[in-house]
Design a protein around this motif. Sequence first.
Motif, PDB file in Angstrom:
ATOM      1  N   GLY A 373       0.791  -1.223   0.000  1.00 33.55           N
ATOM      2  CA  GLY A 373       0.000   0.000   0.000  1.00 33.55           C
ATOM      3  C   GLY A 373       0.820   1.268   0.000  1.00 33.55           C
ATOM      4  O   GLY A 373       0.267   2.357   0.038  1.00 33.55           O
ATOM      5  N   LEU A 374       2.142   1.152  -0.059  1.00 28.95           N
ATOM      6  CA  LEU A 374       2.959   2.363  -0.086  1.00 28.95           C
ATOM      7  C   LEU A 374       2.657   3.184  -1.333  1.00 28.95           C
ATOM      8  O   LEU A 374       2.656   4.409  -1.311  1.00 28.95           O
ATOM      9  CB  LEU A 374       4.449   1.989  -0.063  1.00 28.95           C
ATOM     10  CG  LEU A 374       4.946   1.448   1.272  1.00 28.95           C
ATOM     11  CD1 LEU A 374       6.360   0.913   1.139  1.00 28.95           C
ATOM     12  CD2 LEU A 374       4.909   2.555   2.320  1.00 28.95           C
ATOM     13  N   GLU A 377      -0.389   5.183  -0.857  1.00 32.47           N
ATOM     14  CA  GLU A 377      -0.123   6.327   0.006  1.00 32.47           C
ATOM     15  C   GLU A 377       0.554   7.448  -0.760  1.00 32.47           C
ATOM     16  O   GLU A 377       0.370   8.616  -0.449  1.00 32.47           O
ATOM     17  CB  GLU A 377       0.824   5.903   1.131  1.00 32.47           C
ATOM     18  CG  GLU A 377       0.153   5.467   2.384  1.00 32.47           C
ATOM     19  CD  GLU A 377       1.208   4.979   3.351  1.00 32.47           C
ATOM     20  OE1 GLU A 377       1.939   5.821   3.901  1.00 32.47           O
ATOM     21  OE2 GLU A 377       1.315   3.750   3.537  1.00 32.47           O
ATOM     22  N   ALA A 381      -2.970  11.153  -7.201  1.00 31.79           N
ATOM     23  CA  ALA A 381      -4.312  11.125  -7.800  1.00 31.79           C
ATOM     24  C   ALA A 381      -5.271  10.289  -6.954  1.00 31.79           C
ATOM     25  O   ALA A 381      -6.403  10.056  -7.353  1.00 31.79           O
ATOM     26  CB  ALA A 381      -4.243  10.577  -9.221  1.00 31.79           C
ATOM     27  N   SER A 382      -4.804   9.830  -5.784  1.00 36.85           N
ATOM     28  CA  SER A 382      -5.629   8.989  -4.904  1.00 36.85           C
ATOM     29  C   SER A 382      -6.117   7.735  -5.612  1.00 36.85           C
ATOM     30  O   SER A 382      -7.259   7.313  -5.425  1.00 36.85           O
ATOM     31  CB  SER A 382      -6.836   9.750  -4.364  1.00 36.85           C
ATOM     32  OG  SER A 382      -6.415  10.755  -3.506  1.00 36.85           O
ATOM     33  N   LEU A 383      -5.254   7.151  -6.405  1.00 32.69           N
ATOM     34  CA  LEU A 383      -5.609   5.880  -7.032  1.00 32.69           C
ATOM     35  C   LEU A 383      -5.125   4.749  -6.137  1.00 32.69           C
ATOM     36  O   LEU A 383      -4.491   4.983  -5.110  1.00 32.69           O
ATOM     37  CB  LEU A 383      -4.941   5.780  -8.401  1.00 32.69           C
ATOM     38  CG  LEU A 383      -5.370   6.840  -9.410  1.00 32.69           C
ATOM     39  CD1 LEU A 383      -4.422   6.885 -10.589  1.00 32.69           C
ATOM     40  CD2 LEU A 383      -6.782   6.536  -9.885  1.00 32.69           C
ATOM     41  N   LEU A 384      -5.439   3.530  -6.547  1.00 33.55           N
ATOM     42  CA  LEU A 384      -4.890   2.354  -5.873  1.00 33.55           C
ATOM     43  C   LEU A 384      -3.930   1.690  -6.866  1.00 33.55           C
ATOM     44  O   LEU A 384      -4.304   0.769  -7.588  1.00 33.55           O
ATOM     45  CB  LEU A 384      -5.995   1.386  -5.470  1.00 33.55           C
ATOM     46  CG  LEU A 384      -6.928   1.861  -4.359  1.00 33.55           C
ATOM     47  CD1 LEU A 384      -8.072   0.894  -4.157  1.00 33.55           C
ATOM     48  CD2 LEU A 384      -6.175   2.065  -3.057  1.00 33.55           C
ATOM     49  N   GLN A 386      -1.654  -0.429  -6.723  1.00 34.17           N
ATOM     50  CA  GLN A 386      -1.436  -1.879  -6.674  1.00 34.17           C
ATOM     51  C   GLN A 386      -2.579  -2.617  -7.363  1.00 34.17           C
ATOM     52  O   GLN A 386      -2.372  -3.629  -8.027  1.00 34.17           O
ATOM     53  CB  GLN A 386      -1.219  -2.363  -5.239  1.00 34.17           C
ATOM     54  CG  GLN A 386      -2.413  -2.320  -4.316  1.00 34.17           C
ATOM     55  CD  GLN A 386      -2.604  -0.971  -3.686  1.00 34.17           C
ATOM     56  OE1 GLN A 386      -2.675   0.038  -4.367  1.00 34.17           O
ATOM     57  NE2 GLN A 386      -2.725  -0.923  -2.365  1.00 34.17           N
ATOM     58  N   GLN A 387      -3.790  -2.083  -7.246  1.00 35.20           N
ATOM     59  CA  GLN A 387      -4.928  -2.710  -7.925  1.00 35.20           C
ATOM     60  C   GLN A 387      -4.823  -2.490  -9.433  1.00 35.20           C
ATOM     61  O   GLN A 387      -5.063  -3.397 -10.223  1.00 35.20           O
ATOM     62  CB  GLN A 387      -6.255  -2.129  -7.420  1.00 35.20           C
ATOM     63  CG  GLN A 387      -6.470  -2.267  -5.926  1.00 35.20           C
ATOM     64  CD  GLN A 387      -6.665  -3.702  -5.493  1.00 35.20           C
ATOM     65  OE1 GLN A 387      -5.702  -4.442  -5.336  1.00 35.20           O
ATOM     66  NE2 GLN A 387      -7.901  -4.116  -5.305  1.00 35.20           N
ATOM     67  N   HIS A 403     -11.244   1.536 -11.935  1.00 37.56           N
ATOM     68  CA  HIS A 403     -10.383   2.087 -10.887  1.00 37.56           C
ATOM     69  C   HIS A 403      -9.667   3.344 -11.388  1.00 37.56           C
ATOM     70  O   HIS A 403      -8.622   3.718 -10.865  1.00 37.56           O
ATOM     71  CB  HIS A 403      -9.378   1.041 -10.419  1.00 37.56           C
ATOM     72  CG  HIS A 403      -9.949   0.102  -9.400  1.00 37.56           C
ATOM     73  ND1 HIS A 403     -10.892  -0.837  -9.717  1.00 37.56           N
ATOM     74  CD2 HIS A 403      -9.733  -0.025  -8.069  1.00 37.56           C
ATOM     75  CE1 HIS A 403     -11.221  -1.503  -8.625  1.00 37.56           C
ATOM     76  NE2 HIS A 403     -10.542  -1.024  -7.607  1.00 37.56           N
ATOM     77  N   ASN A 404     -10.230   3.968 -12.411  1.00 37.15           N
ATOM     78  CA  ASN A 404      -9.773   5.271 -12.893  1.00 37.15           C
ATOM     79  C   ASN A 404      -8.351   5.290 -13.423  1.00 37.15           C
ATOM     80  O   ASN A 404      -7.588   6.206 -13.150  1.00 37.15           O
ATOM     81  CB  ASN A 404      -9.931   6.328 -11.790  1.00 37.15           C
ATOM     82  CG  ASN A 404     -11.357   6.421 -11.323  1.00 37.15           C
ATOM     83  OD1 ASN A 404     -12.281   6.316 -12.115  1.00 37.15           O
ATOM     84  ND2 ASN A 404     -11.552   6.588 -10.031  1.00 37.15           N
TER      85      ASN A 404
ATOM     86  N   ARG B 286      -8.734  -0.591   5.288  1.00 36.23           N
ATOM     87  CA  ARG B 286      -7.971  -1.142   6.400  1.00 36.23           C
ATOM     88  C   ARG B 286      -8.610  -0.803   7.741  1.00 36.23           C
ATOM     89  O   ARG B 286      -8.537  -1.592   8.685  1.00 36.23           O
ATOM     90  CB  ARG B 286      -6.526  -0.660   6.327  1.00 36.23           C
ATOM     91  CG  ARG B 286      -5.823  -1.372   5.195  1.00 36.23           C
ATOM     92  CD  ARG B 286      -4.365  -1.099   5.056  1.00 36.23           C
ATOM     93  NE  ARG B 286      -3.858  -2.015   4.033  1.00 36.23           N
ATOM     94  CZ  ARG B 286      -2.654  -1.985   3.526  1.00 36.23           C
ATOM     95  NH1 ARG B 286      -1.789  -1.095   3.945  1.00 36.23           N
ATOM     96  NH2 ARG B 286      -2.293  -2.861   2.614  1.00 36.23           N
ATOM     97  N   GLN B 329     -13.140   1.830  -2.216  1.00 38.53           N
ATOM     98  CA  GLN B 329     -12.215   2.445  -3.155  1.00 38.53           C
ATOM     99  C   GLN B 329     -12.130   3.935  -2.850  1.00 38.53           C
ATOM    100  O   GLN B 329     -13.156   4.591  -2.709  1.00 38.53           O
ATOM    101  CB  GLN B 329     -12.783   2.228  -4.556  1.00 38.53           C
ATOM    102  CG  GLN B 329     -11.751   2.302  -5.646  1.00 38.53           C
ATOM    103  CD  GLN B 329     -12.412   2.151  -7.001  1.00 38.53           C
ATOM    104  OE1 GLN B 329     -13.368   1.414  -7.157  1.00 38.53           O
ATOM    105  NE2 GLN B 329     -11.905   2.868  -7.977  1.00 38.53           N
ATOM    106  N   TYR B 333      -8.709  11.753  -7.466  1.00 40.69           N
ATOM    107  CA  TYR B 333      -8.622  13.193  -7.739  1.00 40.69           C
ATOM    108  C   TYR B 333      -9.556  13.551  -8.891  1.00 40.69           C
ATOM    109  O   TYR B 333      -9.564  12.896  -9.919  1.00 40.69           O
ATOM    110  CB  TYR B 333      -7.186  13.554  -8.118  1.00 40.69           C
ATOM    111  CG  TYR B 333      -6.990  15.018  -8.451  1.00 40.69           C
ATOM    112  CD1 TYR B 333      -6.395  15.878  -7.546  1.00 40.69           C
ATOM    113  CD2 TYR B 333      -7.410  15.540  -9.661  1.00 40.69           C
ATOM    114  CE1 TYR B 333      -6.229  17.216  -7.839  1.00 40.69           C
ATOM    115  CE2 TYR B 333      -7.256  16.880  -9.974  1.00 40.69           C
ATOM    116  CZ  TYR B 333      -6.653  17.719  -9.059  1.00 40.69           C
ATOM    117  OH  TYR B 333      -6.495  19.043  -9.356  1.00 40.69           O
TER     118      TYR B 333
END
Lengths: 672, 342
Positions: A373-374, A377, A381-384, A386-387, A403-404, B286, B329, B333
């Motif tokens: 999850g680093l 963090e 753009a507040s994406l994930l 890793q996903q 997931h944009n 989490r 999710q 932005y």
Amino acid sequence: MRKIHDFHGGIHPVENKHQSLHTPIRDAGIPAELTLPLSQHIGAPATPLVAVGERVLKGQLVAEATGLVSAALHAPTSGTVTAIEPRPIAHPSGLPAPCLVIASDGEDAWCELPPPCSFETLERPELLARIRAAGIAGMGGAGFPAAVKLGLKPGTQVETLIINGTECEPYITADDILMRERAAQIVRGAQILAHLVAPAETVIGIEDNKPEAIAAMCAAAEGTGIEIAVFPTKYPSGGEKQLIELLTGKQVPSGGLPMDVGVVCQNVGTAAAVADAVEHGRPLISRITTVTGAAVDEPQNFEVLLGTPMSHLLALAGYRAADNPRLVMGGPMMGFTVPDPGVPIVKTTNCILAPSAQELPAPPPAQACIRCGLCAEACPASLLPQQLYWFARGREFEKAEAHNLFDCIECGACSYVCPSNIPLVQYYRAAKAEVLQMRRDAQKAEHSRQRFEARQERLEREEAEKEARRAARKQAAEEKARRAADAGSGEADPVQAAIERAQARKAAQAAGAASEENPLQKLEKTVVTTRERLEKAEAKLAQARSEGADHIAALETGVEKTRAKLAAAEQALQDYQAQQTPAEPAPAGDAAQAAIQKAMAARAAQANKSPLEKARDNLEKLEARLAKSEARLAESRAAGEEEKIVEALASSVERLQEKVAAARAELAAEES
Amino acid sequence: MALMRVTSPHAHGPLSTSAVMQQVLLATVPGVLVLTAFFGFGTLVNIAFAALLAVSFEALALKLRGRPPGFYLGDCSALVTAVLLGIALPPYSPWWLIAVGIAAAILMAKHLYGGLGYNPFNPAMVGYVVLLISFPVQMTSWAPPRGAGEVPGLLEALRACFTPGSFDAITMATPLDVLKQNDALLVRDLWAQSPQFGRWAGLGWEWANLAFLAGGLWLLYRRIFTWHAPVAMLAVIALMAALFYDGGSSASGGSPLFHLLSGATMFGAFFIVTDPVTSAVSVRGRLVYGALVGLLVYLIRVFGNYPDAVAFAVLIMNFAAPFIDQYTQPRTYGHAGTGDGK
Ligand code: SF4
Ligand code: SF4
């Protein structure tokens, strides 16, 4: 003081900026040869205005903007045009691209420039024209032509004009030194831009790791009403979207433009170029470029003519090629490697980074994603990430889009922090390219489906028309026979019968000659006559029934058949009318109807074309398609996309080539 | 020399996966030392033997799967699994118990699912639960802590592990057990009567929990993981305990402090729930994940059939993690809506 907002994520890589800040900006001089790529930035390439062998003067327009998103090119020094040909350039693809090559004569003789003037006296359109004529493109990132960004729709109200002096990427100091040394020019540029877009406020944003630049800018901006906003250092606060959030607290909507939240954003380098262009009429022919990295002895900033080979600058800075495994144009986060040091400096080249192997070691092999999850963090753009990586790898593009994926700004923060050394951004680039390709393919498939359906419809209609014609002919003949029989029975006036016969003959002729007649009249006639017959037959049947005659069954089938024929004829008529009516103006607002009309008209036009014309059209279309897919193939090869994509593209190019060959043969056959 | 063509970014941060794993290993040291101090060398022997087996099994599995073992062993993840399982097992466990546990963890829970990063369930907890179900007796017999009984020495610890037949295990109910079985005494009286209790919770246990807490805080400080899951889990446990504390009657579930410092609470919160691979991914996810683990831990401890519950709670929530991800999710932005987009 302005409230400084924060944006999600971000990282703090080692800055490595001090190395190149020991000396003032140095003039890089005039190299023997300058290479100007016709496409220096996002948007359409410029069209050359000079011929090989022609002498050009410094500042002379040598290629003009074509299309909306395009910027002009000027000769950076005087000399002779020696070639207009593809040359290797600094582009992520690494492919050669059309360039205009000028051999400098060392005289550096200026052409005649527009007279200097002060911007207050100029109207908006004039100002904009000057900026456009100077060929100014955004000098920070993607190099969007400045005039395009500034050409606002009438009536738009700009809240904030942001001048971006953030320079958040490690190593790069071009904007920093520009602000230190030419603060006044930047402020004037900002004033001109403000004059142009009339914002409620003008803010120059600078990261707090540039105290000298901040001091210089504050001094220069004194009394102008322009605010200098200082905020903590964090990568990528210089990203347009992040900077807007930092300074205004607003987020640019996904897929939107800064203007959607009332913001116009320009880089400090662009502001300085604007001041030059407006006040002195000087086009954009040089820029500040940082040359740095452990593989050069004297990292520093140069004022360099556009088109100067990177190798020229590197030599001036004391380049040790042996220590330099990769050469980067741009910074370590978003820059790209160049294939050889000979590629030219372009409008967007803010940095040449020549790191040693220890400084930026080759990426170690990627390990498994441990979903730490680093990356999430760090993602601004507040994406994930890793996903996204998971989906991109598994080719689950729909999920990636959900997931944009397309909100990723490719800043590289996720890859930077990933402990497993996964080249995340590379996956996103490939996935984006593939999704875009799929969208294009889907569009194409939709088009061909529509084409197929239209053809099917046409065939059916033709069939119905043919049927109607046949029915008309047969009926006329029957009529004639019956009349003859009637006449033979002697019940009627023989003269009358003769007249009728003549009429019937005429009708039959008319029906037979239907193909030359107006098809609508013909169809109508068919319907009318069939209906008459039906009525007659029904009357007969009724009579037979009332008389209890024994041929009722036969008559009944006759009536049925005629009824069916009538139905067919009516249908044909209706179809025909439906096809014709769109020729009249459709009810306003009915877009679908309009589209159908257009398609019909196009089809009609196509139908009217001679086979030769058709063949020619066909060939042209195919050639255009071929060119497009070849370009796409080159692009994807260059971008190093996955082999499968490249292969698929290559095979589609091949198919198109075959088709083009076939079309050519057809055309030749038609012509002979 | 040809110039290298690679895509951006060219710079990379200092952290590597093996470094992450090594720091996790380091952070377990205080807890292991305290466990050893109170319960003897049993835990250390567990860990040592488990580590040996884990690395061998991992190498074997990698070899069978055609991966270069040298490169993949470098991520140290097998060692982490071994250490975590070694800590979770009762001290003085026989070798075969450890072997079965490690085999279940490394071969079944990890490599059958495709190796590190692909395992939906926490390998150490899978190993633990497999053992708990198969060998409930061995798995629920804990040695008495120093001060409540005699503590075996190193040699005896080795004997217990490798020649289990020759070792006479002395066992004692854990404090969680004692509290659960109790239906007659006020908590205060129970405390006075049973030698297992210490100042706030179980004798020894409370210090072990504090030591794991310290290790966890250090990892937090090193930014190895974020606070969300552990804090949510501990907060919910404390909240539930407060709700059902019942003033310390004979039906009491135990005080919040008792629950926070008992059993595997801190170990679970900082070393199991924080396992990134098997937990939810987003910050909000989490929080939800940790909170639900805490809830389950309390419910199973107090109302369920097993005295401690971290392993079950974590495995159940491993199941739920993908669903949590789906509903948590973060807001990207420039997208409308609420969430932790900032
Ligand atoms: S930083 Fe790397 S290892 Fe961690 S979750 Fe993101 S992609 Fe996976
Ligand atoms: S590259 Fe894309 S996914 Fe990665 S941190 Fe930047 S915006 Fe986020």
